[in-house]
Each structure stands twice: as C-alpha cells, then as structure tokens.
Design a protein around this motif. Sequence first.
Motif, PDB file in Angstrom:
ATOM      1  N   GLY A   9      11.839 -21.225 -11.956  1.00 48.94           N
ATOM      2  CA  GLY A   9      11.629 -21.764 -10.615  1.00 48.94           C
ATOM      3  C   GLY A   9      10.249 -22.372 -10.541  1.00 48.94           C
ATOM      4  N   SER A  10      10.066 -23.221  -9.556  1.00 47.55           N
ATOM      5  CA  SER A  10       8.803 -23.921  -9.408  1.00 47.55           C
ATOM      6  C   SER A  10       7.694 -22.966  -8.954  1.00 47.55           C
ATOM      7  CB  SER A  10       9.014 -25.055  -8.404  1.00 47.55           C
ATOM      8  OG  SER A  10       7.844 -25.802  -8.284  1.00 47.55           O
ATOM      9  N   ILE A  11       6.499 -23.493  -8.965  1.00 45.72           N
ATOM     10  CA  ILE A  11       5.313 -22.698  -8.622  1.00 45.72           C
ATOM     11  C   ILE A  11       5.413 -22.139  -7.184  1.00 45.72           C
ATOM     12  CG2 ILE A  11       4.126 -24.869  -8.050  1.00 45.72           C
ATOM     13  CD1 ILE A  11       1.554 -23.505  -9.032  1.00 45.72           C
ATOM     14  N   LYS A  15       9.041 -16.236  -8.319  1.00 50.45           N
ATOM     15  CA  LYS A  15       9.509 -15.674  -9.606  1.00 50.45           C
ATOM     16  C   LYS A  15       9.017 -14.247  -9.813  1.00 50.45           C
ATOM     17  CE  LYS A  15       7.773 -18.937 -12.071  1.00 50.45           C
ATOM     18  NZ  LYS A  15       7.466 -19.837 -10.957  1.00 50.45           N
ATOM     19  N   TYR A  40      -4.199 -15.893 -25.659  1.00 50.51           N
ATOM     20  CA  TYR A  40      -5.475 -16.605 -25.513  1.00 50.51           C
ATOM     21  C   TYR A  40      -6.658 -15.643 -25.381  1.00 50.51           C
ATOM     22  CZ  TYR A  40      -3.189 -21.163 -24.428  1.00 50.51           C
ATOM     23  OH  TYR A  40      -2.487 -22.332 -24.477  1.00 50.51           O
ATOM     24  N   ARG A  69      -8.062 -27.978 -21.075  1.00 54.13           N
ATOM     25  CA  ARG A  69      -7.790 -29.080 -20.136  1.00 54.13           C
ATOM     26  C   ARG A  69      -8.652 -30.297 -20.450  1.00 54.13           C
ATOM     27  NH1 ARG A  69      -8.406 -25.279 -15.707  1.00 54.13           N
ATOM     28  NH2 ARG A  69      -6.457 -24.164 -15.939  1.00 54.13           N
ATOM     29  N   ILE A  72      -7.332 -31.953 -23.639  1.00 52.39           N
ATOM     30  CA  ILE A  72      -6.077 -32.675 -23.398  1.00 52.39           C
ATOM     31  C   ILE A  72      -6.339 -33.978 -22.638  1.00 52.39           C
ATOM     32  CG2 ILE A  72      -3.889 -32.546 -22.116  1.00 52.39           C
ATOM     33  CD1 ILE A  72      -3.993 -29.465 -22.817  1.00 52.39           C
ATOM     34  N   GLU A  83       0.875 -26.797 -28.167  1.00 50.95           N
ATOM     35  CA  GLU A  83       2.199 -26.184 -27.953  1.00 50.95           C
ATOM     36  C   GLU A  83       2.851 -25.796 -29.272  1.00 50.95           C
ATOM     37  OE1 GLU A  83       3.363 -28.081 -23.635  1.00 50.95           O
ATOM     38  OE2 GLU A  83       4.199 -29.027 -25.416  1.00 50.95           O
ATOM     39  N   VAL A  86       1.331 -22.476 -29.859  1.00 51.63           N
ATOM     40  CA  VAL A  86       1.580 -21.432 -28.857  1.00 51.63           C
ATOM     41  C   VAL A  86       3.063 -21.052 -28.764  1.00 51.63           C
ATOM     42  CG1 VAL A  86       1.380 -20.856 -26.397  1.00 51.63           C
ATOM     43  CG2 VAL A  86      -0.476 -22.096 -27.536  1.00 51.63           C
ATOM     44  N   HIS A  87       3.955 -22.031 -28.812  1.00 52.64           N
ATOM     45  CA  HIS A  87       5.375 -21.703 -28.593  1.00 52.64           C
ATOM     46  C   HIS A  87       5.953 -20.705 -29.600  1.00 52.64           C
ATOM     47  CE1 HIS A  87       6.154 -25.257 -25.645  1.00 52.64           C
ATOM     48  NE2 HIS A  87       5.326 -24.355 -25.172  1.00 52.64           N
ATOM     49  N   PRO A 111       8.304 -19.827 -16.457  1.00 50.48           N
ATOM     50  CA  PRO A 111       8.171 -20.945 -15.507  1.00 50.48           C
ATOM     51  C   PRO A 111       8.803 -22.238 -16.019  1.00 50.48           C
ATOM     52  CG  PRO A 111       6.116 -19.722 -15.627  1.00 50.48           C
ATOM     53  CD  PRO A 111       7.035 -19.128 -16.665  1.00 50.48           C
ATOM     54  N   MET A 145      -5.541 -23.227  -4.616  1.00 49.08           N
ATOM     55  CA  MET A 145      -5.036 -24.568  -4.919  1.00 49.08           C
ATOM     56  C   MET A 145      -4.920 -25.381  -3.639  1.00 49.08           C
ATOM     57  SD  MET A 145      -1.686 -24.891  -7.297  1.00 49.08           S
ATOM     58  CE  MET A 145      -2.122 -23.912  -8.716  1.00 49.08           C
ATOM     59  N   ILE A 153       0.965 -30.884  -9.862  1.00 51.92           N
ATOM     60  CA  ILE A 153       1.738 -30.017 -10.762  1.00 51.92           C
ATOM     61  C   ILE A 153       3.234 -30.326 -10.621  1.00 51.92           C
ATOM     62  CG2 ILE A 153       2.419 -27.620 -11.199  1.00 51.92           C
ATOM     63  CD1 ILE A 153      -0.450 -26.831 -10.355  1.00 51.92           C
ATOM     64  N   ARG A 156       4.715 -33.292 -12.453  1.00 52.72           N
ATOM     65  CA  ARG A 156       4.855 -33.206 -13.915  1.00 52.72           C
ATOM     66  C   ARG A 156       6.027 -32.325 -14.354  1.00 52.72           C
ATOM     67  NH1 ARG A 156      -0.916 -32.174 -14.335  1.00 52.72           N
ATOM     68  NH2 ARG A 156      -0.355 -30.045 -14.857  1.00 52.72           N
ATOM     69  N   GLN A 157       6.684 -31.652 -13.374  1.00 58.79           N
ATOM     70  CA  GLN A 157       7.731 -30.704 -13.762  1.00 58.79           C
ATOM     71  C   GLN A 157       9.106 -31.153 -13.268  1.00 58.79           C
ATOM     72  OE1 GLN A 157       6.638 -26.713 -12.620  1.00 58.79           O
ATOM     73  NE2 GLN A 157       4.758 -26.795 -13.825  1.00 58.79           N
TER      74      GLN A 157
HETATM   75  C1  LIG Z   1      -2.751 -26.841 -21.472  1.00 60.25           C
HETATM   76  C2  LIG Z   1      -2.947 -25.818 -20.394  1.00 60.25           C
HETATM   77  C3  LIG Z   1      -4.212 -25.003 -20.632  1.00 60.25           C
HETATM   78  C4  LIG Z   1      -3.045 -26.525 -19.044  1.00 60.25           C
HETATM   79  O1  LIG Z   1      -3.252 -25.563 -18.053  1.00 60.25           O
HETATM   80  P1  LIG Z   1      -3.250 -25.929 -16.503  1.00 60.25           P
HETATM   81  O2  LIG Z   1      -3.640 -24.705 -15.786  1.00 60.25           O
HETATM   82  O3  LIG Z   1      -4.062 -27.157 -16.288  1.00 60.25           O
HETATM   83  O4  LIG Z   1      -1.721 -26.271 -16.251  1.00 60.25           O
HETATM   84  P2  LIG Z   1      -0.976 -26.812 -14.953  1.00 60.25           P
HETATM   85  O5  LIG Z   1      -1.769 -27.850 -14.238  1.00 60.25           O
HETATM   86  O6  LIG Z   1       0.378 -27.145 -15.446  1.00 60.25           O
HETATM   87  O7  LIG Z   1      -0.825 -25.549 -13.991  1.00 60.25           O
HETATM   88  C5  LIG Z   1      -1.829 -25.181 -13.038  1.00 60.25           C
HETATM   89  C6  LIG Z   1      -1.522 -23.781 -12.546  1.00 60.25           C
HETATM   90  O8  LIG Z   1      -0.236 -23.715 -11.955  1.00 60.25           O
HETATM   91  C7  LIG Z   1       0.562 -22.756 -12.592  1.00 60.25           C
HETATM   92  N1  LIG Z   1       1.913 -23.269 -12.700  1.00 60.25           N
HETATM   93  C8  LIG Z   1       2.321 -24.468 -13.116  1.00 60.25           C
HETATM   94  N2  LIG Z   1       3.636 -24.566 -13.059  1.00 60.25           N
HETATM   95  C9  LIG Z   1       4.111 -23.389 -12.622  1.00 60.25           C
HETATM   96  C10 LIG Z   1       5.415 -22.869 -12.343  1.00 60.25           C
HETATM   97  N3  LIG Z   1       6.540 -23.548 -12.522  1.00 60.25           N
HETATM   98  N4  LIG Z   1       5.480 -21.610 -11.883  1.00 60.25           N
HETATM   99  C11 LIG Z   1       4.381 -20.901 -11.701  1.00 60.25           C
HETATM  100  N5  LIG Z   1       3.134 -21.326 -11.925  1.00 60.25           N
HETATM  101  C12 LIG Z   1       3.009 -22.557 -12.392  1.00 60.25           C
HETATM  102  C13 LIG Z   1      -0.094 -22.565 -13.964  1.00 60.25           C
HETATM  103  O9  LIG Z   1       0.147 -21.272 -14.477  1.00 60.25           O
HETATM  104  C14 LIG Z   1      -1.556 -22.751 -13.646  1.00 60.25           C
HETATM  105  O10 LIG Z   1      -2.118 -21.588 -13.143  1.00 60.25           O
HETATM  106  C15 LIG Z   1      -1.746 -24.852 -20.377  1.00 60.25           C
HETATM  107  O11 LIG Z   1      -0.618 -25.503 -19.881  1.00 60.25           O
HETATM  108  C16 LIG Z   1      -1.458 -24.323 -21.766  1.00 60.25           C
HETATM  109  O12 LIG Z   1      -2.166 -23.493 -22.283  1.00 60.25           O
HETATM  110  N6  LIG Z   1      -0.356 -24.788 -22.382  1.00 60.25           N
HETATM  111  C17 LIG Z   1       0.057 -24.387 -23.703  1.00 60.25           C
HETATM  112  C18 LIG Z   1       0.854 -23.106 -23.618  1.00 60.25           C
HETATM  113  C19 LIG Z   1       2.240 -23.325 -23.124  1.00 60.25           C
HETATM  114  O13 LIG Z   1       2.940 -24.183 -23.633  1.00 60.25           O
HETATM  115  N7  LIG Z   1       2.674 -22.582 -22.136  1.00 60.25           N
HETATM  116  C20 LIG Z   1       3.986 -22.741 -21.585  1.00 60.25           C
HETATM  117  C21 LIG Z   1       4.777 -21.469 -21.609  1.00 60.25           C
HETATM  118  S1  LIG Z   1       5.428 -21.104 -23.206  1.00 60.25           S
END
Ligand SMILES: CC(C)(COP(=O)(O)OP(=O)(O)OC[C@H]1O[C@@H](n2cnc3c(N)ncnc32)[C@H](O)[C@@H]1O)[C@@H](O)C(=O)NCCC(=O)NCCS
Length: 197
Positions: A9-11, A15, A40, A69, A72, A83, A86-87, A111, A145, A153, A156-157
């Motif tokens: 589910g979305s942010i 969840k 990490y 960040r 990237i 990724e 990490v994956h 997520p 936020m 965010i 991008r999803q």
């Molecule tokens: C590259 C990174 C550092 C970028 O981090 P960043 O915080 O800028 O990511 P982003 O802008 O997408 O998210 C901002 C915040 O929102 C939260 N968030 C984003 N999408 C969601 C969601 N669907 N549900 C809950 N929280 C979310 C993130 O946890 C974060 O706290 C991070 O994405 C990373 O480490 N990625 C590699 C690891 C990975 O692939 N993780 C995915 C799960 S396997």
Amino acid sequence: MRFKLGLTGSIGMGKSTTAQMFADAGCAVWDADAAVHRLYGPEGAAVAPIGKIFPQAIENDQVSRDALRRIIADDATALKRIEEIVHPLVQEDREAFIAAHPQAIGVFDIPLLFETGGDAQMDATACVNVSRETQEARVLARGTMSADDLARILARQMPNAEKCARATYVIETDTLEHARAQVQDVLKDIEQRLQHA
Ligand SMILES: CC(C)(COP(=O)(O)OP(=O)(O)OC[C@H]1O[C@@H](n2cnc3c(N)ncnc32)[C@H](O)[C@@H]1O)[C@@H](O)C(=O)NCCC(=O)NCCS
Ligand SMILES: Nc1ncnc2c1ncn2[C@@H]1O[C@H](COP(=O)(O)OP(=O)(O)OP(=O)(O)O)[C@@H](O)[C@H]1O
C-alpha cells in the motif's frame, strides 16, 4: 510457514497498523523497511558492499540515506547498482525469517511489493487503502513531510488503485474497527484455502 501474505500500500495508508493486527491474530510479521534499516545500520550486511562502490555513502560505519540520495541525484545508474546489492540481502533476511518462524501464516509488509516483483514469491497479496485526503492528512500529521514531499513520492510509485486492483485482498483503513474486521475476514479466507490445499 504454510502461507505467505504480502502486505502493501502507499505511504501512510496503514500498512504498519494493519500488520500489527495480523501479528495480534498470531501471524509472524516481517517488515521490509526494518530489514533495510538493519542492513544499512551498524554491522549491517550492506555496509561493506555499498562502501566498496560508493565509499562516500558510509558515515560512522553505517550507510547514510542522505549520502545515498546525493549520490543518486548525481549519477543516474547509482540507484540500480544500490538495488542490485540491497535486494538479494533483503531476500536473504526474509528467507532467514521464514526458516525461523513456525507460524502457519506469515505476513510480509513490503511497501514496493508490486514495483519490485516481490508478489511472485507470495501465496496471496493484500493492499491497504484509504482516500487520498485521509492519506495526506495522516502523512502531514506526522510532521516529517510536506504535501509537496508526499506528491513527489506518489508520482514515482504505482498508484494505490492499481496496487489494489492487483491484490488478492483490499483492506480499507478508514477506521481501526473496520480494518480489524477485514483482517479477520482475510485470515478466515486463508484458513479455508489451507484446509483445501
Ligand atoms: C535510495 C534511497 C536511500 C532513497 O531514499 P528516500 O528516503 O529518498 O526514498 P523516497 O523518497 O522513496 O521515500 C521517502 C520516505 O517515504 C517512505 N516511503 C516511500 N514510499 C513508501 C510507501 N509506499 N510506504 C511507506 N513509506 C514509503 C520512505 O520509507 C522514506 O522514509 C532508498 O530508497 C534506498 O535505500 N533504496 C535501496 C533499497 C531498496 O531498494 N529498498 C526497497 C525495499 S527492498
Ligand atoms: N484502520 C485505521 N483507522 C484509523 N487510522 C489508521 C488506521 N490505520 C492506520 N491509521 C493511522 O494512519 C497513520 C499511518 O498508519 P501507518 O503508520 O500504519 O501507515 P503505513 O502505511 O505503515 O505508513 P508508512 O509505511 O508510511 O509508515 C497512523 O497515524 C495510524 O494511526
């Protein structure tokens, strides 16, 4: 573990709150975000391999998300390379969790379950859902936020409506009571599936 349920589910859609309801009902719950934090953090398995390709990402023997960040933002190929490290480590963490938990039903809070193709490894999927207005109100109430951050965010999803359309179950998180009742319904359905398996 006889049944793996992927929860997504979305942010801010609920969840973690919903995952806790499954835990209260006796399920084993694994959290992908928490796994990445462990990887990490101090002694985390991602620190050495990420440090090898991006030494500037390591601060105090941990992977710094702020540094990632910045990396990237400057390098279009960096996220993919991160990724790729990490994956597989996240997958290893999940497999160790499965091996260590005797519960029949495991719930995997992921997520980006559909974005990463993780749904292929689940027996069924559930997506939490609430109106965009409630989502925004909940995310802003955390105070971490802005509305713009959230919009960035979300852009991008995969849209939550699409996640819900793909999911086996949709759990509306408008009230705690309603969500708890739907969790019970999902568990009843899974138990029936297990009986007929
Ligand atoms: C590259 C990174 C550092 C970028 O981090 P960043 O915080 O800028 O990511 P982003 O802008 O997408 O998210 C901002 C915040 O929102 C939260 N968030 C984003 N999408 C969601 C969601 N669907 N549900 C809950 N929280 C979310 C993130 O946890 C974060 O706290 C991070 O994405 C990373 O480490 N990625 C590699 C690891 C990975 O692939 N993780 C995915 C799960 S396997
Ligand atoms: N069923 C529900 N009824 C009412 N409020 C809820 C419900 N589920 C979650 N909430 C509230 O919504 C907010 C976000 O919930 P939660 O932290 O579970 O979301 P999340 O999807 O895990 O978010 P994130 O992954 O971004 O941390 C919290 O303030 C929580 O109390």
